[in-house]
Enzyme design. Structure first.
Site, short mmCIF file in Angstrom:
data_model
loop_
_atom_site.label_atom_id
_atom_site.label_comp_id
_atom_site.label_asym_id
_atom_site.label_seq_id
_atom_site.Cartn_x
_atom_site.Cartn_y
_atom_site.Cartn_z
N HIS A 130 -1.26 3.34 5.36
CA HIS A 130 -2.53 3.88 5.33
C HIS A 130 -2.84 4.97 6.50
CE1 HIS A 130 -6.29 5.01 3.79
NE2 HIS A 130 -6.23 4.33 2.58
N THR A 156 -5.08 1.91 -5.24
CA THR A 156 -4.74 0.68 -5.24
C THR A 156 -5.54 -0.19 -6.20
OG1 THR A 156 -4.54 0.91 -2.67
CG2 THR A 156 -5.30 -1.34 -3.67
N GLU A 159 0.70 -0.98 0.09
CA GLU A 159 0.08 0.03 0.11
C GLU A 159 0.82 1.28 0.02
OE1 GLU A 159 -2.70 2.65 0.05
OE2 GLU A 159 -3.41 0.76 0.19
N ASP A 179 1.53 -0.64 -4.97
CA ASP A 179 0.39 -0.35 -5.84
C ASP A 179 0.44 1.01 -6.32
OD1 ASP A 179 -0.13 1.16 -3.45
OD2 ASP A 179 -2.15 0.37 -3.37
N HIS A 180 0.87 1.96 -5.76
CA HIS A 180 1.13 3.50 -6.11
C HIS A 180 1.79 4.08 -5.19
CE1 HIS A 180 -1.76 4.81 -3.02
NE2 HIS A 180 -2.50 3.80 -3.61
#
Length: 652
Positions: A461, A329, A289, A513-514
């Site tokens: 996150h 995501t 993440e 994911d990014h």
């Protein structure tokens, strides 16, 4: 008595409400200017245009908000003006609207803090997944203080309206029918004008992304995103003939290992490796993440927050110049399962009719692998369970129920409380989800099944909380702490896996994911797409640092080549290690689509616009350069063909 003055008559309170909204919206706009003082354009013309464009969109917003009140004032009989019912209705709905708008202003500040943008399709998604979002707000912000602040400011506004006499004038006045009909007619005409002729795109007038974002009205942007979260490529983007588009893409995909097995609008082909040996290695795939490349010491970070991953970079196949396709995501999931450039609008993961697509799981299943998807939260979020369950994966998550739906027969396994040591709004901590994967892998090994286990992490996150005592940064204090904890959890995964009999025949693939942030002053903030990727535990002879510029969509074709696999492919990605690999990367937002080759970047925008830039890696700036028609045609071909294949159900 009939009053014709809007400021002192029956409409006094409504006019005060509208003026208050416009003033506070401009104050918020100025706050964003100061917030991004080093990124916005302070040219006096740009500043004035930003404020005036913002005022224009705020005016449209407040007209829509005020329409119910205008209708009430228009059709409420004069004889009832000032009655108890009139006072209750007007006071209640004025108070409610003020509370909602004050809360929205606070929400815009927190949204800007996270995404550096006004409300967009992310805010629309968050409205759908209320459990995760409300829990995240509770854990990230002092919610009692926030609500108290909203109530306080709302009461202050009501008090100011009361002191100004707006309530008194509204309840003690009537209005001439001609005035009422004129106000209604003008308001309806304005609403119709904004609905029919004005789109949120009109706010994007500046080459500086921050000036354009600040020009917008948050509420207006929210509803614009709600209406336009899916975009048909031919309607919004520059197109070329489909024969030409697919011809260009096929020419880019062909090589000595490829045989196209269909004609027409298709890229389906057979990939036959020159080696005959078939390696049936287990695969543990970790999608991290929000893990920017800039977090790693390998890429210049001085904070030592990724010691384990930095060590892996020295003893793995490490991708030095790889870029995410998107900023969310689900976009990363789309890239690593379908190996496809980003299509405009929502990610395919979130679209209807996205089951039974040709994904990497089809390649694994053709070789008798057991495919599983592990997620520490409820996989209902972002449609993950529907997508993965509908595309060949068994689900392990914190949701309830054994079968996803009558349409999707994949088994869904709940991760029980007894296997959880820590959990926040987004799910169980990374250590817990890795432990669950190891437990399942033990059973797969015992049953003699080669496995492909896909793990999505959640700890990095907001609210950035994780088990205490694991690292030297207190839980919940910073993004850096969450990054360091994820790095720590990955080390624990490897330490535990090394004790397992399946470890020596298992390849671990780790990729983000990014990035943690994707916002910048330019249309596409290129540096904020740069992510780390590792292929770990292949034979030592393969270990290297790959310097070639490439994309998330190239990861699996590269892995399958390392495995010497023969397989069928509908993938747009290619083997990065091939001698004839052409360096390029695909970058996108939900509206911008870019092709990058070295320092050249072509960006396609909706409204059928395009721009060509030179990227300066040193300061991460984009400088416009003369259009290259060949480069433009190739860019269009990649994105047009990808959208065509999904839209016409040719990826099934």
């Amino acid at each position: 008595m009939s009053k014709l003055s809007l400021r002192t008559g029956r409409y006094a309170l409504l006019v005060h409400f509208m003026i208050w909204f416009l003033i506070v919206s401009q104050i918020l706009r100025i706050v964003f200017f100061i917030w991004q003082y080093d990124q916005v354009s302070w040219n006096i013309t740009d500043v004035l245009r930003t404020l005036l464009t913002g005022l224009f969109f705020d005016t449209g917003t407040i007209i829509f908000i005020s329409l119910p009140g205008i209708l009430f004032y228009t059709f409420m009989p004069d004889k009832w003006a000032g009655s108890i019912a009139d006072r209750i209705v007007i006071t209640f709905f004025t108070s409610l609207n003020i509370f909602i708008l004050v809360f929205t202003f606070f929400a815009e500040l927190t949204f800007w803090d996270e995404f550096k943008t006004r409300f967009n399709f992310i805010a629309v998604d968050y409205l759908i997944y209320t459990h995760e979002v409300v829990a995240n707000i509770q854990q990230s912000y002092p919610l009692p203080a926030l609500i108290t602040g909203v109530l306080f400011f709302s009461l202050m506004v009501l008090y100011l309206f009361f002191r100004s006499g707006a309530f008194k004038q509204t309840f003690s006045s009537t209005s001439d029918i001609r005035l009422r009909l004129a106000v209604l007619g003008i308001s309806l005409a304005a609403a119709l004008f904004f609905t029919s002729f004005i789109s949120n795109n009109h706010a994007e007038w500046s080459s500086n992304r921050y000036n354009s974002e600040i020009s917008k009205s948050g509420i207006y942007s929210f509803f614009a995103a709600f209406r336009n979260n899916q975009m048909k490529y031919p309607d919004f983007y520059t197109s070329i003939d489909n024969d030409n588009a697919f011809g260009i893409v096929k020419n880019k995909l062909k090589d000595s290992t490829t045989t196209f097995t269909t004609t027409g609008y298709s890229i389906h082909r057979s990939i036959r490796d020159s080696q005959s040996a078939l390696q049936r290695k287990n695969v543990v795939f970790v999608l991290m993440e929000s893990f920017s490349g800039s977090f790693l010491k390998e890429f210049g970070n001085k904070e030592n927050i990724t010691p384990f991953l930095d060590s892996l970079a020295q003893k793995s196949i490490f991708f030095n110049d790889l870029y995410a396709t998107g900023t969310r995501t689900v976009r990363g999931m789309e890239a690593v399962t379908l190996c496809i450039p980003p299509t405009p609008g929502q990610s395919i993961v979130k679209r209807p009719d996205n089951q039974n697509l040709y994904t990497v799981s089809n390649v694994f299943k053709s070789k008798s692998y057991d495919c599983n998807f592990f997620y520490g939260g409820d996989g209902y979020f972002d449609n993950m369970n529907s997508y993965f369950g509908g595309n060949g994966f068994t689900i392990y998550d914190r949701g309830r129920g054994s079968v996803l739906s009558d349409k999707i027969k994949t088994v869904r396994n709940n991760i029980p409380d007894k296997e959880v040591t820590f959990e926040n709004a987004w799910g169980i901590c990374d250590e817990d989800i890795f432990n669950k994967m190891i437990t399942v892998a033990d059973k797969q090994y015992k049953d003699g099944k080669p496995f492909f286990n896909f793990v999505m992490t959640t700890s990095n996150h907001r609210p950035f909380t994780y088990p205490s005592g694991k690292i030297d940064i207190p839980s919940g204090t910073s993004r850096e702490g969450a990054v360091k904890y994820t790095d720590y959890a990955l080390k624990q995964l490897f330490d535990k896996a090394r004790t397992k009999p399946w470890y020596k025949n298992t390849v671990f693939i780790i990729i983000a994911d990014h990035c943690a942030s994707s916002a910048g002053k330019d249309e596409i903030d290129v540096a904020n797409y740069h992510i780390p990727a590792f292929i770990v535990n292949m034979p030592e002879k393969h270990n290297q640092k790959i310097q070639k510029q490439c994309s998330q969509i190239d990861l699996w074709p590269t892995v399958f080549s390392l495995f010497n696999w023969h397989y069928e492919s509908d993938f747009f990605g290619k083997d990065v290690l091939a001698s004839d690999f052409e360096q390029r990367a695909f970058l996108g937002t939900y509206r911008k689509l870019a092709l990058m080759k070295k320092e050249k970047v072509m960006i396609l925008s909706d409204q059928k616009k395009q721009a060509f830039y030179d990227w300066n890696k040193t300061d991460n700036s984009l400088v416009k350069i003369p259009m290259d028609k060949s480069f433009l045609q190739e860019t269009i071909a990649w994105y047009q063909s990808a959208d065509y294949l999904f839209t016409n159900k040719l990826l099934k």
